[in-house]
Design a protein around this motif. Structure first.
Motif, PDB file in Angstrom:
ATOM      1  N   ASP A  24      45.201  36.329  32.020  1.00  0.00           N
ATOM      2  CA  ASP A  24      44.694  36.655  30.687  1.00  0.00           C
ATOM      3  C   ASP A  24      45.217  38.017  30.255  1.00  0.00           C
ATOM      4  OD1 ASP A  24      43.323  36.392  28.346  1.00  0.00           O
ATOM      5  OD2 ASP A  24      41.321  36.300  29.245  1.00  0.00           O
ATOM      6  N   GLN A  40      39.422  33.048  26.682  1.00  0.00           N
ATOM      7  CA  GLN A  40      39.498  32.177  27.854  1.00  0.00           C
ATOM      8  C   GLN A  40      38.224  32.167  28.686  1.00  0.00           C
ATOM      9  OE1 GLN A  40      44.322  32.876  28.383  1.00  0.00           O
ATOM     10  NE2 GLN A  40      43.012  33.126  30.161  1.00  0.00           N
ATOM     11  N   SER A  65      48.461  32.672  30.061  1.00  0.00           N
ATOM     12  CA  SER A  65      47.351  32.711  29.113  1.00  0.00           C
ATOM     13  C   SER A  65      47.574  31.761  27.939  1.00  0.00           C
ATOM     14  CB  SER A  65      47.176  34.144  28.588  1.00  0.00           C
ATOM     15  OG  SER A  65      48.355  34.562  27.914  1.00  0.00           O
ATOM     16  N   ASN A 112      39.244  33.783  35.884  1.00  0.00           N
ATOM     17  CA  ASN A 112      40.056  34.310  34.797  1.00  0.00           C
ATOM     18  C   ASN A 112      40.428  35.755  35.123  1.00  0.00           C
ATOM     19  OD1 ASN A 112      41.214  33.873  32.118  1.00  0.00           O
ATOM     20  ND2 ASN A 112      39.796  35.467  31.445  1.00  0.00           N
ATOM     21  N   ASN A 114      34.906  35.918  35.252  1.00  0.00           N
ATOM     22  CA  ASN A 114      35.829  36.620  34.363  1.00  0.00           C
ATOM     23  C   ASN A 114      35.990  38.034  34.894  1.00  0.00           C
ATOM     24  OD1 ASN A 114      37.475  36.769  32.009  1.00  0.00           O
ATOM     25  ND2 ASN A 114      35.882  37.988  31.020  1.00  0.00           N
ATOM     26  N   THR A 172      47.149  34.550  23.039  1.00  0.00           N
ATOM     27  CA  THR A 172      45.854  35.114  23.401  1.00  0.00           C
ATOM     28  C   THR A 172      44.736  34.314  22.754  1.00  0.00           C
ATOM     29  OG1 THR A 172      46.824  37.326  23.547  1.00  0.00           O
ATOM     30  CG2 THR A 172      44.431  37.194  23.370  1.00  0.00           C
TER      31      THR A 172
END
Length: 542
Positions: free
Chosen positions: A106, A122, A79, A170, A135, A119
């Motif tokens: 992530d 993303q 990440s 992701n 995602n 972090t």
């Protein structure tokens, strides 16, 4: 088996079932579940894993494998900024239509925005550069997880109906991030049989409204279709175009050299980006410009806004006088060019390009760096049908070229070479860093070292009136000892002069650099002399 391990194994299993044969991985903590899953798939012989420590280089390594193999290739990172470092490769893949799969690990959604280490936001990081972005949630139904992978691969390869290109998956992973036991086979679809690969959609189009007997010229750039090798009209093709083996050798020199060579209509295939005379021709209001529709659905090129129609190529029947004029001009220009390049005072890049392409063994692959190398080959080399030429012409940057060449060499069945400038080599020097346990190709880099950015000397900023600022902000001399750089990365190195380039191309194991040093102070004047010489020869021939 914990949820993160289960999900990672499922993703990797489905990628393999969708036809993935190679994957690139960068080390990290948050992507540990995918790292273990990819390592296990490699150990089982289900795919070939390539591990790199630099995410930007890793992205271009995956791009190079995909560019040459035309298969989807995932690159997996942890990440944070690790994902952002893939952006240059994603952009190149987007504009070149290369099936690159970004797998980013992530943090769980409830950690985003809390100040947790490594972090960032993303989701949607690559914007419109990707064909599809998914995602995923922390947990999910296995069947839906497999379906998401299937949609991503289809979008990347063009099988879903759109143009091929990069996609982004992701994957938030919650702790624990390491396997807690041998686990079970990935779930979600019984049997584990390979999926039937869906072929990319090939789009049909109506024939262009051309006059088949008019003086016609075809201009082919990167991404041009493969069926332009035997046309009855002159073709001016860039080296990365599939039509280059059948191109008029001195085509870039002939454009604008004589009114007798001026076409009534032009057909553009792919994206021509190398030569300013091409752009001037396409902007000429008295020339009818047409474009071949890309069978993959990629956008067409129309920088000047002059395109009249988009479609397929109808049969052409040009008059003999038109094709005879181009043949006569090409023969005269080639003879004058070769005599001029035999002079040691001629531009070194052009001399190297001519000697290198002529000396490559049949079946060789040559990847060309942006800036001068690809242009030098276009201007000086004799096209050959028994070579494979590649280049990053989607966005035409110099970043990642070493890694692209490594990736392409890893899947090429034959000798592999790359022609680069010194700045291009330095820009991706970490591409030379390949761990002892990683697949390593036999690849020779021929590097023209003129200690800086030679191409700028040929552009407007290289004019004499800008000499006061030129060297520092455009020439950018670096003084790097390439032999020492190669020694530090375990890369072979040899320093040769231009006449000895051909002898230095004998096959050798592993990576090596053939360095050729040259000055760039007279580059602008050298090109001007060549243009005058070729122009005079063409004028006499016509």
């Amino acid at each position: 088996m914990n949820p993160s391990t289960t999900r990672a194994r499922l993703v990797v299993d489905e990628l393999v079932r969708c036809g993935v044969t190679d994957a690139v991985l960068c080390p990290g903590s948050r992507n540990a579940p995918l790292s273990f899953a990819l390592h296990a798939a490699d150990a089982a012989g289900r795919l070939r894993l390539h591990v790199r420590i630099d995410e930007r280089s890793a992205g271009f390594l995956a791009l190079g494998i995909a560019l040459r193999s035309r298969r989807p290739v995932p690159v997996c990172t942890t990440s944070g900024t690790a994902v952002a470092n893939l952006h240059p490769a994603v952009l190149e893949a987007s504009y070149a239509g290369v099936p690159l799969l970004v797998l980013s690990a992530d943090r769980p959604p409830d950690v985003i925005g809390t100040g947790a280490s490594q972090t960032i936001e993303q989701a949607g990081l690559f914007g419109g550069a990707v064909r599809l972005a998914v995602n995923a949630g922390v947990d999910g139904d296995p069947a839906r997880g497999r379906a998401a992978v299937d949609r991503l691969v289809a979008a990347a390869t063009g099988a879903s109906g759109g143009p091929p290109g990069p996609v982004h998956l992701n994957l938030p992973f919650a702790e624990p991030l390491v396997p807690d036991g041998p686990g079970e086979a990935p779930a979600g679809r019984p049997g584990g049989e390979p999926r039937t690969r869906v072929a990319p959609v090939v789009r049909q189009s109506e024939p262009l409204p051309l006059d088949p007997a008019a003086p016609t010229l075809v201009i082919a750039g990167s991404g041009a279709p493969d069926d332009l090798l035997d046309l009855p009209v002159p073709v001016v093709a860039e080296p990365a175009a599939a039509a280059w083996p059948a191109a008029v050798r001195t085509g870039p020199w002939l454009l604008g050299a004589s009114p007798a060579l001026r076409p009534a209509q032009v057909v553009v295939a792919g994206r021509p980006t190398l030569h300013r005379p091409v752009q001037r021709l396409l902007a000429d209001p008295d020339v009818a410009v047409h474009v071949l529709a890309d069978p993959r659905g990629m956008p067409w090129a129309d920088v000047a806004g002059s395109v009249r129609a988009i479609g397929s190529l109808p049969p052409l029947r040009p008059g003999r006088s038109w094709t005879d004029r181009w043949r006569a001009a090409d023969a005269a220009a080639a003879d004058a060019l070769d005599k001029a390049l035999d002079d040691p005072a001629a531009p070194g890049g052009l001399r190297i390009a001519r000697e290198l392409v002529a000396a490559l063994p049949p079946g060789a692959q040559l990847l060309l760096g942006s800036s001068n190398p690809v242009r030098d080959v276009a201007l000086a080399a004799v096209p050959r049908r028994d070579l494979t030429l590649l280049a990053n012409r989607g966005v035409a940057g110099i970043d990642g070229t070493v890694s692209t060449a490594v990736g392409a060499a890893l899947v090429h069945d034959g000798p592999a070479y790359a022609l680069l400038g010194d700045l291009t080599l330095l820009h991706d020097s970490t591409g030379l860093v390949i761990g002892p346990d990683e697949p390593r190709p036999d690849l020779t880099f021929v590097v023209l070292n003129d200690d800086g950015g030679g191409i700028f000397g040929l552009l407007e900023q290289g004019a004499p009136e800008h000499a006061g600022a030129f060297e520092r902000v455009f020439g950018t001399p670096h003084g790097v000892d390439l032999a020492a750089l190669c020694a530090a990365t375990g890369t072979g190195h040899v320093l040769v002069d231009v006449p000895d380039v051909a002898a230095a191309l004998a096959p050798a194991p592993g990576l090596r650099v053939v360095e050729v040093r040259a000055g760039r102070g007279e580059l602008r004047q050298g090109h001007a002399r060549l243009r005058a010489t070729v122009g005079a020869a063409v004028a006499e021939a016509l």
